[in-house]
Design a protein around this motif. Structure first.
Motif, PDB file in Angstrom:
ATOM      1  N   ASP A  40       0.839  -1.194   0.000  1.00 52.88           N
ATOM      2  CA  ASP A  40       0.000   0.000   0.000  1.00 52.88           C
ATOM      3  C   ASP A  40       0.875   1.246   0.000  1.00 52.88           C
ATOM      4  O   ASP A  40       1.046   1.925   1.021  1.00 52.88           O
ATOM      5  N   ALA A  41       1.466   1.511  -1.162  1.00 51.98           N
ATOM      6  CA  ALA A  41       2.318   2.692  -1.346  1.00 51.98           C
ATOM      7  C   ALA A  41       2.472   2.927  -2.846  1.00 51.98           C
ATOM      8  O   ALA A  41       2.375   1.990  -3.651  1.00 51.98           O
ATOM      9  N   ASP A  42       2.718   4.163  -3.198  1.00 54.44           N
ATOM     10  CA  ASP A  42       2.919   4.552  -4.589  1.00 54.44           C
ATOM     11  C   ASP A  42       4.140   3.826  -5.177  1.00 54.44           C
ATOM     12  O   ASP A  42       5.165   3.688  -4.486  1.00 54.44           O
ATOM     13  N   PRO A  43       4.057   3.364  -6.426  1.00 56.03           N
ATOM     14  CA  PRO A  43       5.192   2.648  -7.032  1.00 56.03           C
ATOM     15  C   PRO A  43       6.503   3.444  -7.024  1.00 56.03           C
ATOM     16  O   PRO A  43       7.573   2.862  -6.849  1.00 56.03           O
ATOM     17  N   ALA A  44       6.436   4.759  -7.188  1.00 51.67           N
ATOM     18  CA  ALA A  44       7.661   5.564  -7.161  1.00 51.67           C
ATOM     19  C   ALA A  44       8.310   5.514  -5.775  1.00 51.67           C
ATOM     20  O   ALA A  44       9.532   5.465  -5.657  1.00 51.67           O
ATOM     21  N   PHE A  45       7.506   5.491  -4.743  1.00 55.32           N
ATOM     22  CA  PHE A  45       8.018   5.403  -3.374  1.00 55.32           C
ATOM     23  C   PHE A  45       8.659   4.037  -3.134  1.00 55.32           C
ATOM     24  O   PHE A  45       9.748   3.935  -2.562  1.00 55.32           O
ATOM     25  N   VAL A  46       7.992   2.983  -3.606  1.00 49.15           N
ATOM     26  CA  VAL A  46       8.524   1.627  -3.460  1.00 49.15           C
ATOM     27  C   VAL A  46       9.828   1.491  -4.241  1.00 49.15           C
ATOM     28  O   VAL A  46      10.815   0.950  -3.738  1.00 49.15           O
ATOM     29  N   TRP A  47       9.845   2.014  -5.464  1.00 47.17           N
ATOM     30  CA  TRP A  47      11.042   1.932  -6.298  1.00 47.17           C
ATOM     31  C   TRP A  47      12.212   2.659  -5.638  1.00 47.17           C
ATOM     32  O   TRP A  47      13.348   2.177  -5.656  1.00 47.17           O
ATOM     33  N   ALA A  48      11.971   3.805  -5.047  1.00 48.88           N
ATOM     34  CA  ALA A  48      13.048   4.551  -4.377  1.00 48.88           C
ATOM     35  C   ALA A  48      13.690   3.701  -3.279  1.00 48.88           C
ATOM     36  O   ALA A  48      14.915   3.707  -3.121  1.00 48.88           O
ATOM     37  N   ALA A  49      12.874   2.962  -2.536  1.00 45.75           N
ATOM     38  CA  ALA A  49      13.410   2.095  -1.479  1.00 45.75           C
ATOM     39  C   ALA A  49      14.149   0.904  -2.076  1.00 45.75           C
ATOM     40  O   ALA A  49      15.232   0.542  -1.621  1.00 45.75           O
ATOM     41  N   LEU A  50      13.571   0.291  -3.103  1.00 44.05           N
ATOM     42  CA  LEU A  50      14.168  -0.897  -3.711  1.00 44.05           C
ATOM     43  C   LEU A  50      15.528  -0.596  -4.333  1.00 44.05           C
ATOM     44  O   LEU A  50      16.482  -1.349  -4.150  1.00 44.05           O
ATOM     45  N   LYS A  51      15.635   0.499  -5.047  1.00 39.83           N
ATOM     46  CA  LYS A  51      16.888   0.786  -5.757  1.00 39.83           C
ATOM     47  C   LYS A  51      17.983   1.354  -4.851  1.00 39.83           C
ATOM     48  O   LYS A  51      19.130   1.471  -5.265  1.00 39.83           O
ATOM     49  N   ASP A  52      17.653   1.663  -3.606  1.00 36.33           N
ATOM     50  CA  ASP A  52      18.661   2.153  -2.656  1.00 36.33           C
ATOM     51  C   ASP A  52      19.448   0.944  -2.138  1.00 36.33           C
ATOM     52  O   ASP A  52      19.315   0.512  -0.992  1.00 36.33           O
ATOM     53  N   PHE A  53      20.259   0.383  -3.003  1.00 34.41           N
ATOM     54  CA  PHE A  53      20.919  -0.907  -2.818  1.00 34.41           C
ATOM     55  C   PHE A  53      21.723  -1.005  -1.531  1.00 34.41           C
ATOM     56  O   PHE A  53      21.745  -2.049  -0.888  1.00 34.41           O
ATOM     57  N   GLY A  54      22.365   0.061  -1.140  1.00 35.62           N
ATOM     58  CA  GLY A  54      23.227   0.030   0.044  1.00 35.62           C
ATOM     59  C   GLY A  54      22.495   0.170   1.369  1.00 35.62           C
ATOM     60  O   GLY A  54      23.100   0.011   2.423  1.00 35.62           O
ATOM     61  N   HIS A  55      21.195   0.479   1.320  1.00 37.03           N
ATOM     62  CA  HIS A  55      20.446   0.700   2.560  1.00 37.03           C
ATOM     63  C   HIS A  55      19.250  -0.235   2.693  1.00 37.03           C
ATOM     64  O   HIS A  55      18.212   0.135   3.237  1.00 37.03           O
ATOM     65  N   VAL A  56      19.406  -1.448   2.215  1.00 37.53           N
ATOM     66  CA  VAL A  56      18.333  -2.443   2.295  1.00 37.53           C
ATOM     67  C   VAL A  56      17.914  -2.684   3.738  1.00 37.53           C
ATOM     68  O   VAL A  56      16.750  -2.972   4.022  1.00 37.53           O
ATOM     69  N   ASP A  57      18.827  -2.522   4.668  1.00 42.57           N
ATOM     70  CA  ASP A  57      18.535  -2.737   6.084  1.00 42.57           C
ATOM     71  C   ASP A  57      17.655  -1.644   6.679  1.00 42.57           C
ATOM     72  O   ASP A  57      16.967  -1.872   7.671  1.00 42.57           O
ATOM     73  N   ARG A  58      17.653  -0.463   6.070  1.00 41.73           N
ATOM     74  CA  ARG A  58      16.870   0.659   6.588  1.00 41.73           C
ATOM     75  C   ARG A  58      15.655   0.979   5.735  1.00 41.73           C
ATOM     76  O   ARG A  58      14.615   1.343   6.266  1.00 41.73           O
ATOM     77  N   ARG A  59      15.790   0.833   4.405  1.00 38.13           N
ATOM     78  CA  ARG A  59      14.740   1.307   3.504  1.00 38.13           C
ATOM     79  C   ARG A  59      13.827   0.221   2.971  1.00 38.13           C
ATOM     80  O   ARG A  59      12.718   0.515   2.546  1.00 38.13           O
ATOM     81  N   LEU A  60      14.287  -1.034   2.986  1.00 39.25           N
ATOM     82  CA  LEU A  60      13.495  -2.078   2.333  1.00 39.25           C
ATOM     83  C   LEU A  60      13.060  -3.193   3.278  1.00 39.25           C
ATOM     84  O   LEU A  60      11.908  -3.608   3.228  1.00 39.25           O
ATOM     85  N   ALA A  61      13.929  -3.695   4.101  1.00 33.71           N
ATOM     86  CA  ALA A  61      13.588  -4.892   4.879  1.00 33.71           C
ATOM     87  C   ALA A  61      14.101  -4.811   6.309  1.00 33.71           C
ATOM     88  O   ALA A  61      14.815  -5.688   6.786  1.00 33.71           O
ATOM     89  N   ARG A  62      13.713  -3.741   6.994  1.00 33.31           N
ATOM     90  CA  ARG A  62      14.125  -3.568   8.390  1.00 33.31           C
ATOM     91  C   ARG A  62      13.708  -4.770   9.224  1.00 33.31           C
ATOM     92  O   ARG A  62      12.596  -5.272   9.087  1.00 33.31           O
ATOM     93  N   GLY A  63      14.629  -5.217  10.049  1.00 33.92           N
ATOM     94  CA  GLY A  63      14.335  -6.349  10.918  1.00 33.92           C
ATOM     95  C   GLY A  63      14.717  -7.675  10.295  1.00 33.92           C
ATOM     96  O   GLY A  63      15.221  -8.557  10.977  1.00 33.92           O
ATOM     97  N   PHE A  64      14.513  -7.835   9.007  1.00 31.54           N
ATOM     98  CA  PHE A  64      14.938  -9.047   8.309  1.00 31.54           C
ATOM     99  C   PHE A  64      16.416  -8.929   7.960  1.00 31.54           C
ATOM    100  O   PHE A  64      17.200  -9.844   8.176  1.00 31.54           O
ATOM    101  N   VAL A  65      16.807  -7.779   7.404  1.00 33.54           N
ATOM    102  CA  VAL A  65      18.216  -7.443   7.185  1.00 33.54           C
ATOM    103  C   VAL A  65      18.594  -6.480   8.299  1.00 33.54           C
ATOM    104  O   VAL A  65      17.976  -5.432   8.451  1.00 33.54           O
ATOM    105  N   VAL A  66      19.595  -6.854   9.091  1.00 40.85           N
ATOM    106  CA  VAL A  66      19.948  -6.034  10.255  1.00 40.85           C
ATOM    107  C   VAL A  66      21.164  -5.146  10.007  1.00 40.85           C
ATOM    108  O   VAL A  66      21.408  -4.219  10.781  1.00 40.85           O
ATOM    109  N   ALA A  67      21.919  -5.410   8.939  1.00 40.60           N
ATOM    110  CA  ALA A  67      23.070  -4.566   8.606  1.00 40.60           C
ATOM    111  C   ALA A  67      23.374  -4.729   7.123  1.00 40.60           C
ATOM    112  O   ALA A  67      23.161  -5.799   6.552  1.00 40.60           O
ATOM    113  N   ALA A  68      23.858  -3.640   6.527  1.00 36.97           N
ATOM    114  CA  ALA A  68      24.274  -3.681   5.117  1.00 36.97           C
ATOM    115  C   ALA A  68      25.376  -2.651   4.920  1.00 36.97           C
ATOM    116  O   ALA A  68      25.341  -1.569   5.505  1.00 36.97           O
ATOM    117  N   ARG A  69      26.348  -3.021   4.091  1.00 38.96           N
ATOM    118  CA  ARG A  69      27.394  -2.074   3.733  1.00 38.96           C
ATOM    119  C   ARG A  69      27.818  -2.347   2.296  1.00 38.96           C
ATOM    120  O   ARG A  69      27.742  -3.483   1.823  1.00 38.96           O
TER     121      ARG A  69
END
Length: 167
Positions: A40-69
């Motif tokens: 339940d979010a606009d596709p542009a908002f979802v895409w911004a989170a998905l393509k932020d490759f280095g911040h998957v732990d904060r922008r895409l899958a918090r709790g499932f991914v606990v750290a990313a670098r």
């Protein structure tokens, strides 16, 4: 849910000046796991989170991914279960809102490739499709379960962030 397909496993390649290249081919079975869900979010908002490759732990899958670098085009992720993965960024398609990556340097995987894509679904909703293809297929139950957890975390993370951004 996994679909099985046939592929060929190549082994025993020798490369060098004047060296013969030898291959042994045997049939291998690859697994393909697909997770599809609505966010339940606009596709542009979802895409911004998905393509932020280095911040998957904060922008895409918090709790499932606990750290990313990031190390160049590779992200090193640590999952909540303690496992880690090196994920090589393969492609980013802005027009199609599609990101492709491959897990590299994993002793349990012979081969791996994955993609995630954000499709518009009605007004202010996104159909998220995540596909992972890999060898050996014996890992399908584990990878499917991990992807199920990742999908739930992505839905929760993005919907929470979209609500916060709308305030």
């Amino acid at each position: 849910m996994s679909k099985l397909s046939n592929t060929i496993r190549l082994t025993g390649a020798a490369v060098g000046a004047g060296a013969a290249m030898l291959f042994s081919m045997s049939p291998a079975t690859a697994a393909s796991v697909r997770k599809e869900f609505v966010i339940d979010a606009d596709p542009a908002f979802v895409w911004a989170a998905l393509k932020d490759f280095g911040h998957v732990d904060r922008r895409l899958a918090r709790g499932f991914v606990v750290a990313a670098r990031l190390e160049g085009d590779t992200r090193i992720v640590t999952f909540a279960n303690g496992s880690t993965a090196r994920e090589l960024l393969v492609a980013v398609d802005e027009e199609q809102r599609r990101l492709a990556y491959a897990i590299v340097g994993n002793e349990r995987l012979i081969a791996h490739s994955a993609s995630a894509q954000a499709f518009a679904k009605g007004r202010k909703k996104t159909r998220f499709v995540w596909i992972s293809d890999f060898l050996p297929d014996e890992l399908a139950p584990y990878i499917s379960a991990q992807m199920e957890q990742g999908a739930a975390a992505a839905k929760k993370t993005i919907e929470e962030d979209a609500r916060a951004a709308a305030r």
